[in-house]
Design a protein around this motif. Structure first.
Motif, PDB file in Angstrom:
ATOM      1  N   LEU A 103       1.190  -5.421   8.518  1.00 50.25           N
ATOM      2  CA  LEU A 103       1.328  -4.106   8.919  1.00 50.25           C
ATOM      3  C   LEU A 103       0.940  -3.774  10.365  1.00 50.25           C
ATOM      4  O   LEU A 103       1.404  -2.947  10.951  1.00 50.25           O
ATOM      5  N   THR A 162      -5.640  -1.368   4.261  1.00 51.75           N
ATOM      6  CA  THR A 162      -4.304  -1.761   4.724  1.00 51.75           C
ATOM      7  C   THR A 162      -3.472  -0.492   4.128  1.00 51.75           C
ATOM      8  O   THR A 162      -2.658   0.096   4.904  1.00 51.75           O
ATOM      9  N   ALA A 166      -1.368   2.368   6.240  1.00 52.74           N
ATOM     10  CA  ALA A 166      -0.069   2.697   5.919  1.00 52.74           C
ATOM     11  C   ALA A 166       0.329   3.903   5.478  1.00 52.74           C
ATOM     12  O   ALA A 166       1.209   4.651   5.860  1.00 52.74           O
ATOM     13  N   LEU A 171       3.873   4.403   5.885  1.00 51.80           N
ATOM     14  CA  LEU A 171       4.457   3.064   5.641  1.00 51.80           C
ATOM     15  C   LEU A 171       4.191   2.687   4.374  1.00 51.80           C
ATOM     16  O   LEU A 171       4.182   1.486   4.156  1.00 51.80           O
ATOM     17  N   LEU A 175       4.966  -1.094   2.606  1.00 51.18           N
ATOM     18  CA  LEU A 175       3.863  -1.812   2.308  1.00 51.18           C
ATOM     19  C   LEU A 175       3.808  -2.315   0.562  1.00 51.18           C
ATOM     20  O   LEU A 175       3.450  -3.513  -0.051  1.00 51.18           O
TER      21      LEU A 175
END
Length: 327
Positions: A103, A162, A166, A171, A175
Motif C-alpha cells: 500500500l 493499513t 487506505a 484505496l 486493498l
C-alpha cells in the motif's frame, strides 16, 4: 549368502519408499491437468482456445504450483524457527506487513513496477516477521496457543493501520483485492515474478538440516557450531520473500503454510527433510483443489481461492486444536 539376501531385499524396500511419493506426484499432476482444462471458455471450440491455454490457463497453473509450494514450505520453516506448529505467515502477521508495504509503495511510489513492489512488500514482511520473533523472545509464557495469538494480534494492528491509510486515500477497493487472494488476474506477463519463490523453495530444501537444528533452540544450535542468528535471519527472509511476492501477484492465501505441514506431520512424523517434498506437493495440491472449487462452484463466476482456502484452513486449525487438547 547375506550379501545376496540384502541384494534381493533392497528393490522392494526402494519400491516401498518411492511408490507413495510417485503416486502423490501423479495425483498432483492430474490436478494440474484438470486446472488447465477447467474454465468458462471451451478451449476445443476454435483455434483461439489453444492460444488461450498459453495466455491464461498455463500461467495460472504455474502460479498455483509456485505459490502453493513456496508458502507451504515457508510455513514449515516458520514453525521450526518458532518451535510452534500453529505459526505461519498468516498467524505471525507477516502477510499483513507485506500488504502495508504494498500500500505504501502504491501511495509513495505510484510508478514502481511489479518487481519493485515485490521488493518493498518482501522488506516489510521481513520487518514484520523479525518483530514477531523479537516479541516472542521477550514473552515468558510461550504455550501452544499464546505464540500464534501474539502473531494474530500483531497482524490485526497492522491490518487496521493499513485499512485506515487506505480509507484516507480512497484505496479500500484496491486493498480489498489484495486481501481477497485470487488467481483470476494471472496471465502471461503477470506471473513470471513468482519464479522468485521457486528459488525460495529450493533454498528451504538446501537449508533444511540447519533449520531443523536451529529449531531445537539457540543453545543447542550454538553447541554444535551452527550460527543460530544467521539461520534465523535466513529462514525469516525466505518466509518474507514468499509472503511478499505472493501478496503482490495473487493476494492473501490464508493458513496454507499452517495446514499442509501439520497434516504431513500427522501422517509421516516430524522428519523435516523427509517431509519437505510432501509439504511442497501438499501445498500445490491444496491450493489447486481450492482454486478448482472456486471456479466451478458458481460457474461462470469465480469464488476467490482465499475464501475456500480460509474455510478449509479454519476447519483444519480447529481440528488440530481439539486433537491436541484430547492428547
Amino acid at each position: 549368502m547375506s550379501t545376496l539376501a540384502s541384494t534381493v531385499e533392497e528393490p522392494p524396500r526402494l519400491k516401498q519408499r518411492w511408490w507413495p511419493l510417485a503416486t502423490a506426484i501423479l495425483v498432483v499432476a492430474s490436478l494440474l491437468v484438470a486446472s488447465i482444462a477447467i474454465g468458462v471458455y471451451d478451449i476445443t471450440a476454435d483455434d483461439f482456445g489453444g492460444e488461450l491455454v498459453w495466455i491464461t490457463r498455463v500461467p495460472r497453473t504455474l502460479a498455483l504450483v509456485l505459490a502453493g509450494a513456496a508458502l507451504a514450505t515457508s510455513g514449515l520453516v516458520m514453525q521450526m524457527l518458532t518451535q510452534n506448529r500453529f505459526v505461519d505467515a498468516t498467524t505471525s502477521g507477516t502477510t499483513e506487513w507485506a500488504a502495508l508495504g504494498l500500500l505504501l509503495s502504491a501511495l509513495l511510489l505510484p510508478d514502481l513496477g511489479l518487481v519493485g513492489k515485490m521488493v518493498v512488500a518482501s522488506c516489510f514482511a521481513f520487518v514484520g516477521a523479525m518483530l514477531f520473533m523479537l516479541i516472542l523472545n521477550r514473552v515468558v509464557i510461550r504455550t501452544t496457543l499464546v505464540v500464534p495469538l501474539i502473531g494474530i494480534m500483531l497482524g490485526a494492528v497492522v491490518s487496521a493501520a493499513t485499512t485506515f491509510i487506505a480509507a484516507q486515500f480512497n484505496l479500500l477497493q484496491m486493498l480489498g483485492t489484495w486481501f481477497m487472494g485470487s488467481f483470476t488476474a494471472v496471465t502471461r506477463g503477470r506471473y513470471e515474478v513468482l519464479w522468485v519463490v521457486a528459488i525460495v523453495t529450493l533454498l528451504v530444501f538446501l537449508l533444511a538440516d540447519r533449520i531443523t537444528v536451529a529449531g531445537l533452540g539457540k543453545d543447542v544450535a550454538t553447541s554444535v557450531g551452527l550460527n543460530y542468528r544467521a539461520i534465523l535471519y535466513s529462514g525469516t527472509a525466505l518466509v518474507a520473500i514468499a509472503a511478499g511476492v505472493t501478496v503482490v501477484v495473487v493476494g492473501f492465501l490464508p493458513l496454507l503454510g499452517l495446514v499442509v505441514p501439520n497434516i504431513v506431520s500427522m501422517i509421516r512424523g516430524d522428519h523435516v527433510r523427509a517431509n519437505l517434498p510432501w509439504v511442497a506437493l501438499g501445498g500445490i495440491a491444496l491450493v489447486t483443489v481450492c482454486d478448482i472449487i472456486g471456479r466451478v462452484i458458481i460457474r461462470p463466476f469465480e469464488v476467490p481461492v482465499s475464501m475456500v482456502l480460509g474455510l478449509v484452513g479454519a476447519v483444519v486449525f480447529i481440528t488440530l486444536l481439539l486433537r491436541r487438547q484430547r492428547g
